[in-house]
Design a protein around this motif. Structure first.
Motif, PDB file in Angstrom:
ATOM      1  N   ARG A   1     -13.568  14.462  -3.653  1.00 32.67           N
ATOM      2  CA  ARG A   1     -13.697  13.953  -5.018  1.00 32.67           C
ATOM      3  C   ARG A   1     -12.739  12.790  -5.256  1.00 32.67           C
ATOM      4  O   ARG A   1     -13.065  11.840  -5.960  1.00 32.67           O
ATOM      5  CB  ARG A   1     -13.445  15.072  -6.034  1.00 32.67           C
ATOM      6  CG  ARG A   1     -14.585  16.084  -6.095  1.00 32.67           C
ATOM      7  CD  ARG A   1     -14.454  17.007  -7.309  1.00 32.67           C
ATOM      8  NE  ARG A   1     -13.374  17.959  -7.138  1.00 32.67           N
ATOM      9  CZ  ARG A   1     -13.513  19.165  -6.603  1.00 32.67           C
ATOM     10  NH1 ARG A   1     -14.699  19.583  -6.209  1.00 32.67           N
ATOM     11  NH2 ARG A   1     -12.479  19.963  -6.462  1.00 32.67           N
ATOM     12  N   PHE A   2     -11.551  12.888  -4.655  1.00 36.17           N
ATOM     13  CA  PHE A   2     -10.511  11.876  -4.876  1.00 36.17           C
ATOM     14  C   PHE A   2     -10.970  10.492  -4.436  1.00 36.17           C
ATOM     15  O   PHE A   2     -10.665   9.491  -5.088  1.00 36.17           O
ATOM     16  CB  PHE A   2      -9.253  12.302  -4.108  1.00 36.17           C
ATOM     17  CG  PHE A   2      -8.019  11.519  -4.450  1.00 36.17           C
ATOM     18  CD1 PHE A   2      -7.531  11.494  -5.742  1.00 36.17           C
ATOM     19  CD2 PHE A   2      -7.325  10.826  -3.467  1.00 36.17           C
ATOM     20  CE1 PHE A   2      -6.383  10.789  -6.061  1.00 36.17           C
ATOM     21  CE2 PHE A   2      -6.174  10.124  -3.761  1.00 36.17           C
ATOM     22  CZ  PHE A   2      -5.697  10.101  -5.065  1.00 36.17           C
ATOM     23  N   ILE A   3     -11.701  10.423  -3.319  1.00 37.17           N
ATOM     24  CA  ILE A   3     -12.148   9.105  -2.830  1.00 37.17           C
ATOM     25  C   ILE A   3     -13.650   8.919  -3.043  1.00 37.17           C
ATOM     26  O   ILE A   3     -14.226   7.943  -2.576  1.00 37.17           O
ATOM     27  CB  ILE A   3     -11.793   8.883  -1.349  1.00 37.17           C
ATOM     28  CG1 ILE A   3     -12.460   9.944  -0.459  1.00 37.17           C
ATOM     29  CG2 ILE A   3     -10.284   8.864  -1.150  1.00 37.17           C
ATOM     30  CD1 ILE A   3     -12.399   9.594   1.023  1.00 37.17           C
ATOM     31  N   ASN A   4     -14.264   9.876  -3.745  1.00 39.47           N
ATOM     32  CA  ASN A   4     -15.686   9.812  -4.087  1.00 39.47           C
ATOM     33  C   ASN A   4     -16.608   9.714  -2.862  1.00 39.47           C
ATOM     34  O   ASN A   4     -17.589   8.970  -2.868  1.00 39.47           O
ATOM     35  CB  ASN A   4     -15.979   8.664  -5.062  1.00 39.47           C
ATOM     36  CG  ASN A   4     -17.350   8.803  -5.702  1.00 39.47           C
ATOM     37  OD1 ASN A   4     -17.825   9.930  -5.915  1.00 39.47           O
ATOM     38  ND2 ASN A   4     -17.998   7.692  -5.976  1.00 39.47           N
ATOM     39  N   ALA A   5     -16.301  10.461  -1.815  1.00 37.25           N
ATOM     40  CA  ALA A   5     -17.240  10.577  -0.703  1.00 37.25           C
ATOM     41  C   ALA A   5     -18.435  11.382  -1.187  1.00 37.25           C
ATOM     42  O   ALA A   5     -18.359  12.107  -2.186  1.00 37.25           O
ATOM     43  CB  ALA A   5     -16.580  11.264   0.491  1.00 37.25           C
ATOM     44  N   GLU A   6     -19.548  11.275  -0.467  1.00 35.43           N
ATOM     45  CA  GLU A   6     -20.756  11.962  -0.909  1.00 35.43           C
ATOM     46  C   GLU A   6     -20.668  13.461  -0.646  1.00 35.43           C
ATOM     47  O   GLU A   6     -21.185  14.276  -1.411  1.00 35.43           O
ATOM     48  CB  GLU A   6     -21.962  11.361  -0.169  1.00 35.43           C
ATOM     49  CG  GLU A   6     -23.286  11.840  -0.715  1.00 35.43           C
ATOM     50  CD  GLU A   6     -24.468  11.221   0.023  1.00 35.43           C
ATOM     51  OE1 GLU A   6     -24.253  10.321   0.847  1.00 35.43           O
ATOM     52  OE2 GLU A   6     -25.589  11.672  -0.224  1.00 35.43           O
ATOM     53  N   SER A   7     -20.045  13.819   0.465  1.00 35.94           N
ATOM     54  CA  SER A   7     -20.012  15.233   0.857  1.00 35.94           C
ATOM     55  C   SER A   7     -18.674  15.565   1.494  1.00 35.94           C
ATOM     56  O   SER A   7     -18.035  14.705   2.113  1.00 35.94           O
ATOM     57  CB  SER A   7     -21.134  15.500   1.863  1.00 35.94           C
ATOM     58  OG  SER A   7     -20.869  16.667   2.602  1.00 35.94           O
ATOM     59  N   ARG A   8     -18.268  16.824   1.382  1.00 38.25           N
ATOM     60  CA  ARG A   8     -17.043  17.248   2.045  1.00 38.25           C
ATOM     61  C   ARG A   8     -17.167  17.128   3.558  1.00 38.25           C
ATOM     62  O   ARG A   8     -16.170  17.078   4.270  1.00 38.25           O
ATOM     63  CB  ARG A   8     -16.685  18.676   1.651  1.00 38.25           C
ATOM     64  CG  ARG A   8     -17.623  19.716   2.227  1.00 38.25           C
ATOM     65  CD  ARG A   8     -17.179  21.133   1.920  1.00 38.25           C
ATOM     66  NE  ARG A   8     -17.996  22.068   2.642  1.00 38.25           N
ATOM     67  CZ  ARG A   8     -17.712  22.502   3.873  1.00 38.25           C
ATOM     68  NH1 ARG A   8     -16.623  22.112   4.477  1.00 38.25           N
ATOM     69  NH2 ARG A   8     -18.519  23.335   4.482  1.00 38.25           N
ATOM     70  N   ARG A   9     -18.390  17.076   4.056  1.00 39.33           N
ATOM     71  CA  ARG A   9     -18.584  16.964   5.511  1.00 39.33           C
ATOM     72  C   ARG A   9     -18.225  15.595   6.050  1.00 39.33           C
ATOM     73  O   ARG A   9     -18.189  15.372   7.248  1.00 39.33           O
ATOM     74  CB  ARG A   9     -20.037  17.303   5.857  1.00 39.33           C
ATOM     75  CG  ARG A   9     -20.332  18.749   5.600  1.00 39.33           C
ATOM     76  CD  ARG A   9     -21.757  19.121   5.835  1.00 39.33           C
ATOM     77  NE  ARG A   9     -21.959  20.508   5.466  1.00 39.33           N
ATOM     78  CZ  ARG A   9     -21.646  21.536   6.259  1.00 39.33           C
ATOM     79  NH1 ARG A   9     -21.182  21.327   7.442  1.00 39.33           N
ATOM     80  NH2 ARG A   9     -21.826  22.769   5.844  1.00 39.33           N
ATOM     81  N   GLU A  10     -18.004  14.653   5.142  1.00 45.86           N
ATOM     82  CA  GLU A  10     -17.572  13.318   5.568  1.00 45.86           C
ATOM     83  C   GLU A  10     -16.050  13.198   5.599  1.00 45.86           C
ATOM     84  O   GLU A  10     -15.521  12.125   5.885  1.00 45.86           O
ATOM     85  CB  GLU A  10     -18.153  12.267   4.613  1.00 45.86           C
ATOM     86  CG  GLU A  10     -19.686  12.245   4.635  1.00 45.86           C
ATOM     87  CD  GLU A  10     -20.279  11.323   3.599  1.00 45.86           C
ATOM     88  OE1 GLU A  10     -21.252  10.617   3.915  1.00 45.86           O
ATOM     89  OE2 GLU A  10     -19.779  11.300   2.449  1.00 45.86           O
ATOM     90  N   ILE A  11     -15.370  14.291   5.290  1.00 47.67           N
ATOM     91  CA  ILE A  11     -13.902  14.295   5.256  1.00 47.67           C
ATOM     92  C   ILE A  11     -13.391  15.023   6.494  1.00 47.67           C
ATOM     93  O   ILE A  11     -13.518  16.245   6.605  1.00 47.67           O
ATOM     94  CB  ILE A  11     -13.380  15.013   3.988  1.00 47.67           C
ATOM     95  CG1 ILE A  11     -13.963  14.380   2.718  1.00 47.67           C
ATOM     96  CG2 ILE A  11     -11.848  15.025   3.959  1.00 47.67           C
ATOM     97  CD1 ILE A  11     -13.605  12.939   2.504  1.00 47.67           C
ATOM     98  N   ILE A  12     -12.808  14.266   7.430  1.00 51.94           N
ATOM     99  CA  ILE A  12     -12.282  14.851   8.660  1.00 51.94           C
ATOM    100  C   ILE A  12     -10.765  14.844   8.584  1.00 51.94           C
ATOM    101  O   ILE A  12     -10.162  13.799   8.324  1.00 51.94           O
ATOM    102  CB  ILE A  12     -12.755  14.047   9.882  1.00 51.94           C
ATOM    103  CG1 ILE A  12     -14.274  14.133   9.982  1.00 51.94           C
ATOM    104  CG2 ILE A  12     -12.095  14.553  11.163  1.00 51.94           C
ATOM    105  CD1 ILE A  12     -14.867  13.055  10.827  1.00 51.94           C
TER     106      ILE A  12
END
Lengths: 134, 414
Positions: B83-94
């Motif tokens: 949410r902090f960087i407005n990615a589309e999905s948590r799966r894009e956060i490694i």
């Protein structure tokens, strides 16, 4: 505890419906749960009007993954591919109908994952996972 | 502008226990080195302590209550970062160890599998070593060409040269810092991303000096990869983030093998787990990730617009005060609104180590050296600089203390 191992779950786990793979089959796909090594193979025959008129599965896994596969098989046998394609993770979790903790959700979803990837390929599953998770 | 939480600066400072400590006997701490690593609020320190005291167990495969709770807390932190960087999905956060590891992940996974001899990767002269060396290692191995965009007088990138290289050469990747860790230059990432994409290239952004200090929206910027570190944004050391667009991450091979990243393993071969776990081999830094989640929450309670505005105000004050000091030469953009919260300078011809040492004796912590940006210092024509950097807990009084400290330094060194 009884919530998790309700009678209907234990019933499906002890006597899985549609057990045993079909040969030949139109779809034959095997999927794994990386968290615990569970294995689930699902085979399907597709008849006229793209209706699933044959389904069989086998696998090794916990009571929840086995019961979920059994319940899913019963649910989709006789349905059209189009109807199956509309299924979501939430539909599957509702079908299983028990409160699941974060590490057990994958057990309940393994059969749906095998089904979706087996019929439609990896991409649709990736999309379902992306859509359903914040 | 007041922050979202409505709390004043004294209250914010009170959240950071280390700021109340004496630096030397009877000398208070003036901490002006947050660009290297920020201090930590009690909310972060407490989240880590609480996790170890009440919740710790390994994540992801456990069935017992502690493992479930640890997994839930770990994945909740991933959602906060999303949410902090407005990615589309948590799966894009490694989760990685730090920005450096995030960049190396892209080099070793995407770079190694995609780059061919004759391809071009564009970097810039103002990069931190972490965005130069991984590409040099790979270029040596593969034989692609590495180009470095020059910087102009006030530290801005030469965008005409950027467009020329994109037009004339086979550019596959642009890898650039959002904010320079020395000059503070804020690079025009959205425009650079658009131009890269128009030429069929991808863009990787080193966000180590941007994510802690300004609102960052990876989708609005339309970047392909974005890397940053937890420890520069009030979080603990040992955790960093790589954001990547899903389709790209999906197609990339793993770069480290081990537990957690597999779907199925046999002695004949293995298949890979889904995102993001494909890139998170082995037991992750569970406590630091949870600490990072607490840091993100703390920053969001203040509001990143306020964080950015407050830092710009401090930076403007610092630039004004520092420009009064005789024999002091500042580097980078001269307007605070064009730069991040850093001020790199030379004081006469004194070595920055001597300057920093004399400031330290007065309780003032700054950084001295090349700041892991030797090519930039070569371009500036100096071997090293002294750097003061600012964050939400700094005050104008501390900048006054820095200026007084510099006068004292001049008095001693002559």
């Amino acid at each position: 505890m009884e919530n998790l191992y309700r009678e209907i779950i234990l019933d499906h786990a002890r006597e899985p419906r549609n057990w045993g793979v079909l040969d030949p089959a139109d779809i034959d796909y095997e999927e794994y749960n990386p968290l615990c090594g569970d294995r689930l193979r699902i085979t399907i025959r597709i008849g006229e009007d793209e209706i699933i008129d044959g389904l069989g599965w086998s696998g090794e896994g916990c009571a929840i993954s086995q019961a979920a596969a059994s319940m899913l098989g019963e649910e989709i046998l006789g349905k059209s591919l189009e109807e199956v394609k509309a299924w979501t993770r939430d539909d599957m979790l509702a079908l299983v109908g028990i409160p699941l903790t974060i590490n057990r959700v994958k057990c309940a979803l393994l059969s749906l994952k095998a089904l979706m990837i087996g019929i439609y390929g990896q991409k649709i599953w990736d999309r379902m996972e992306m859509e359903d998770e914040d | 502008m007041t922050n979202r939480s409505g709390r004043d600066l004294a209250e914010i400072r009170a959240d950071f226990p280390i700021l109340a400590e004496e630096h030397h006997d009877g000398v208070p701490l003036v901490f002006l080195d947050s660009a290297a690593s920020s201090q930590k609020p009690q909310a972060v320190i407490g989240a880590i302590a609480d996790y170890y005291r009440h919740t710790h167990a390994n994540v992801h495969r456990g069935i017992h209550k502690l493992s479930e709770a640890a997994t839930a807390a770990f994945e909740d932190a991933r959602r906060k970062v999303r949410r902090f960087i407005n990615a589309e999905s948590r799966r894009e956060i490694i989760f990685t160890r730090n920005t450096t590891e995030s960049i190396n992940l892209v080099a070793q996974s995407w770079g190694r599998s995609q780059l061919k001899p004759g391809d071009v990767v564009i970097s810039t002269v103002l990069e931190h070593h972490s965005n130069i060396v991984p590409w040099q290692i790979l270029a040596e191995e593969i034989g692609f060409t590495l180009r470095f965009l020059p910087v102009r007088e006030q530290g801005q990138l030469d965008l005409a040269e950027y467009e020329r290289i994109l037009r004339e050469e086979r550019v596959r990747l642009v890898t650039v810092a959002h904010v320079s860790n020395v000059l503070g230059t804020v690079n025009p990432i959205a425009a650079m991303a658009e131009k890269a994409h128009d030429s069929g290239a991808l863009i990787l952004v080193d966000g180590a000096q941007s994510v802690p200090h300004m609102p960052v929206d990876v989708r609005a910027l339309d970047v392909d990869f974005y890397a940053f570190s937890g420890h520069k944004m009030l979080g603990p050391t040992g955790v960093g983030v790589l954001y990547g667009k899903r389709d790209l991450l999906q197609a990339m091979p793993p770069w480290m093998g081990g537990g957690d990243m597999i779907s199925h393993v046999s002695l004949d071969g293995s298949s890979w787990n889904e995102l993001p776990y494909k890139f998170e081999a082995g037991t992750p830094a569970i406590a630091p990730v949870i600490g990072l989640g607490a840091a993100v929450q703390y920053l969001q309670e203040l509001g990143m617009e306020w964080v950015h505005a407050y830092e710009q105000q401090l930076t403007a004050y610092a630039l004004e005060r520092l420009s009064e000091v005789p024999q002091l030469e500042l580097f980078g953009p001269s307007a605070a609104k064009e730069k991040g919260g850093v001020a790199a300078f030379r004081l006469a011809d004194h070595h920055p180590h001597d300057v920093a040492q004399l400031l330290d004796a007065q309780g003032i912590a700054v950084r001295a050296g090349h700041h892991c940006a030797q090519p930039l210092h070569h371009h500036l024509g100096v071997p090293s600089t002294t750097r003061a950097s600012f964050y939400i807990y700094n005050t104008e009084e501390e900048i006054d203390a820095l200026v007084a400290g510099l006068y004292e330094t001049l008095r001693i060194l002559g």
